[in-house]
Design a protein around this motif. Structure first.
Motif, PDB file in Angstrom:
ATOM      1  N   ARG A   1       0.840  -1.189   0.000  1.00 40.70           N
ATOM      2  CA  ARG A   1       0.000   0.000   0.000  1.00 40.70           C
ATOM      3  C   ARG A   1       0.876   1.239   0.000  1.00 40.70           C
ATOM      4  O   ARG A   1       1.707   1.413   0.883  1.00 40.70           O
ATOM      5  CB  ARG A   1      -0.908   0.028   1.227  1.00 40.70           C
ATOM      6  N   PRO A   2       0.715   2.118  -0.965  1.00 46.88           N
ATOM      7  CA  PRO A   2       1.530   3.325  -0.998  1.00 46.88           C
ATOM      8  C   PRO A   2       1.351   4.127   0.277  1.00 46.88           C
ATOM      9  O   PRO A   2       0.245   4.362   0.741  1.00 46.88           O
ATOM     10  CB  PRO A   2       0.998   4.077  -2.232  1.00 46.88           C
ATOM     11  N   GLY A   3       2.478   4.585   0.835  1.00 49.90           N
ATOM     12  CA  GLY A   3       2.426   5.448   2.013  1.00 49.90           C
ATOM     13  C   GLY A   3       2.165   4.729   3.297  1.00 49.90           C
ATOM     14  O   GLY A   3       2.002   5.351   4.339  1.00 49.90           O
ATOM     15  N   GLU A   4       2.145   3.377   3.272  1.00 46.41           N
ATOM     16  CA  GLU A   4       1.817   2.658   4.498  1.00 46.41           C
ATOM     17  C   GLU A   4       2.953   2.698   5.493  1.00 46.41           C
ATOM     18  O   GLU A   4       2.751   2.850   6.680  1.00 46.41           O
ATOM     19  CB  GLU A   4       1.463   1.211   4.154  1.00 46.41           C
ATOM     20  N   GLN A   5       4.210   2.551   4.994  1.00 44.73           N
ATOM     21  CA  GLN A   5       5.356   2.535   5.887  1.00 44.73           C
ATOM     22  C   GLN A   5       6.493   3.266   5.211  1.00 44.73           C
ATOM     23  O   GLN A   5       6.641   3.241   3.992  1.00 44.73           O
ATOM     24  CB  GLN A   5       5.794   1.094   6.188  1.00 44.73           C
TER      25      GLN A   5
ATOM     26  N   ASN B   1       5.831   4.512  -1.649  1.00 49.52           N
ATOM     27  CA  ASN B   1       5.412   5.517  -0.684  1.00 49.52           C
ATOM     28  C   ASN B   1       6.217   6.793  -0.841  1.00 49.52           C
ATOM     29  O   ASN B   1       6.435   7.522   0.111  1.00 49.52           O
ATOM     30  CB  ASN B   1       5.553   4.981   0.754  1.00 49.52           C
ATOM     31  N   GLY B   2       6.672   7.050  -2.062  1.00 49.60           N
ATOM     32  CA  GLY B   2       7.487   8.234  -2.304  1.00 49.60           C
ATOM     33  C   GLY B   2       6.784   9.519  -1.939  1.00 49.60           C
ATOM     34  O   GLY B   2       7.404  10.446  -1.404  1.00 49.60           O
TER      35      GLY B   2
ATOM     36  N   LEU C   1       6.435  14.246   1.504  1.00 50.15           N
ATOM     37  CA  LEU C   1       5.629  15.130   2.333  1.00 50.15           C
ATOM     38  C   LEU C   1       6.224  15.268   3.726  1.00 50.15           C
ATOM     39  O   LEU C   1       6.242  16.356   4.306  1.00 50.15           O
ATOM     40  CB  LEU C   1       4.199  14.601   2.413  1.00 50.15           C
ATOM     41  N   SER C   2       6.730  14.161   4.267  1.00 53.45           N
ATOM     42  CA  SER C   2       7.343  14.205   5.598  1.00 53.45           C
ATOM     43  C   SER C   2       8.591  15.084   5.593  1.00 53.45           C
ATOM     44  O   SER C   2       8.797  15.897   6.498  1.00 53.45           O
ATOM     45  CB  SER C   2       7.706  12.789   6.054  1.00 53.45           C
ATOM     46  N   LEU C   3       9.430  14.924   4.572  1.00 47.60           N
ATOM     47  CA  LEU C   3      10.638  15.747   4.481  1.00 47.60           C
ATOM     48  C   LEU C   3      10.277  17.218   4.288  1.00 47.60           C
ATOM     49  O   LEU C   3      10.928  18.104   4.859  1.00 47.60           O
ATOM     50  CB  LEU C   3      11.513  15.255   3.328  1.00 47.60           C
ATOM     51  N   ALA C   4       9.243  17.469   3.491  1.00 41.65           N
ATOM     52  CA  ALA C   4       8.815  18.848   3.284  1.00 41.65           C
ATOM     53  C   ALA C   4       8.304  19.468   4.585  1.00 41.65           C
ATOM     54  O   ALA C   4       8.575  20.639   4.885  1.00 41.65           O
ATOM     55  CB  ALA C   4       7.731  18.906   2.214  1.00 41.65           C
ATOM     56  N   THR C   5       7.597  18.681   5.382  1.00 45.31           N
ATOM     57  CA  THR C   5       7.104  19.172   6.672  1.00 45.31           C
ATOM     58  C   THR C   5       8.258  19.543   7.593  1.00 45.31           C
ATOM     59  O   THR C   5       8.243  20.587   8.253  1.00 45.31           O
ATOM     60  CB  THR C   5       6.217  18.111   7.336  1.00 45.31           C
ATOM     61  N   LEU C   6       9.275  18.682   7.650  1.00 42.20           N
ATOM     62  CA  LEU C   6      10.447  18.974   8.478  1.00 42.20           C
ATOM     63  C   LEU C   6      11.155  20.239   8.002  1.00 42.20           C
ATOM     64  O   LEU C   6      11.595  21.062   8.817  1.00 42.20           O
ATOM     65  CB  LEU C   6      11.415  17.787   8.457  1.00 42.20           C
ATOM     66  N   CYS C   7      11.261  20.392   6.693  1.00 45.60           N
ATOM     67  CA  CYS C   7      11.904  21.596   6.154  1.00 45.60           C
ATOM     68  C   CYS C   7      11.121  22.847   6.535  1.00 45.60           C
ATOM     69  O   CYS C   7      11.718  23.883   6.875  1.00 45.60           O
ATOM     70  CB  CYS C   7      12.026  21.486   4.633  1.00 45.60           C
TER      71      CYS C   7
END
Length: 289
Positions: free
Chosen positions: A26-30, A36-37, A42-48
């Motif tokens: 499932r994309p984005g599951e883990q 899950n690119g 999105l996670s890296l963008a949030t941290l930035c």
């Protein structure tokens, strides 16, 4: 060898290999899973965005350094504590003591809480004995029973490990019990119809089915352990990340406080990523069937 032994082993191995080879992810599951690119980006963008906002707010003079030092100041303090130390101990020493307390308590909790949780799931007598005790103390904050732990164990390492252990025990036990309860009754009946004993049903049916919940409980428990670390190191500690943060707060050294918080968060995140990797290896069927 019984009929159950041979057929069950073949069925489990075949299902395992088929799921690992054919079941779609499932994309984005883990994190780190194929497909899950978008989630990782999105996670890296949030941290930035978070660190960018922190940098702009502190360097633009919006917030005083006493309340929130700049990222550069926190990094400089990290390098300084790593090289010179803080409160008579280097950063590696602080990390080592905290890791010893948290992971020592974690190992003890895994060895005791998981069997108790499984017993609660399969045996009514065990559930009647342990369930009220676990449910009673589970909502209590560790600071509430910290004085009692100190009275029992003194101010040595035993009291610190016991406090963290108690914080981990309840989520691990309840997760193991929930995993046992998630087993479909049809699977158990099918195993019994093939001649399985109670021990074989527990080993070949209940334990594999409960494993995903147990691994999730381990991730939750280690989070409770790091949360309790600061409280545990309030008692006569001379080194540790929680001790470092508490000592720095007394001297209003906000940069050291934030640096310690970031180190604790980074260690907890690394462990969680390791548990996610282990989960993909041990229960590749989770979320796919």
């Amino acid at each position: 060898m019984s009929l159950f032994d041979e057929k069950q082993r073949r069925a489990v191995m075949h299902t395992w290999s088929e799921l690992r080879r054919a079941a779609p992810a499932r994309p984005g599951e883990q994190y780190g899973a194929p497909g899950n690119g978008s989630s990782l980006t999105l996670s890296l963008a949030t941290l930035c965005v978070v660190f960018g906002t922190w940098y702009v707010a502190t360097n633009g003079g919006w917030i005083k350094p006493l309340f929130l030092p700049s990222p550069q100041a926190v990094w400089a303090q990290l390098v300084d504590v790593f090289q010179e130390g803080f409160a008579d101990a280097t950063l590696l020493t602080h990390i080592g003591w905290s890791a010893l307390r948290v992971f020592g308590a974690f190992v003890l909790a895994v060895l005791t809480a998981i069997p108790v949780g499984i017993l609660m799931g399969v045996n009514r007598v065990a559930r009647g004995i342990f369930d009220p005790l676990v449910e009673f103390y589970r909502p209590l904050p560790p600071l509430a029973y910290l004085p009692l732990v100190v009275i029992w164990m003194g101010i040595g390492e035993g009291s610190k490990i016991l406090l963290i252990y108690l914080a981990m025990f309840a989520p691990l036990a309840l997760s193991a019990r929930a995993g046992v309860k998630s087993v479909a009754i049809e699977q158990i009946h099918a195993a019994y119809s093939m001649g399985a004993s109670r021990a074989q049903v527990l080993k070949h049916v209940i334990m594999p089915a409960a494993l995903p919940e147990v691994l999730t409980g381990m991730r939750i428990a280690i989070g409770f352990g790091w949360t309790t670390l600061v409280a545990a190191e309030m008692v006569a500690a001379t080194a540790g990340l929680g001790f470092m943060v508490l000592t720095a707060s007394k001297f209003m050294a906000t940069d050291v406080v934030i640096m310690g918080i970031l180190v604790i968060g980074a260690m907890a995140l690394l462990f969680d990523l390791g548990m996610r990797w282990l989960e993909r290896k041990l229960v590749p069927w989770k979320g796919k069937v």
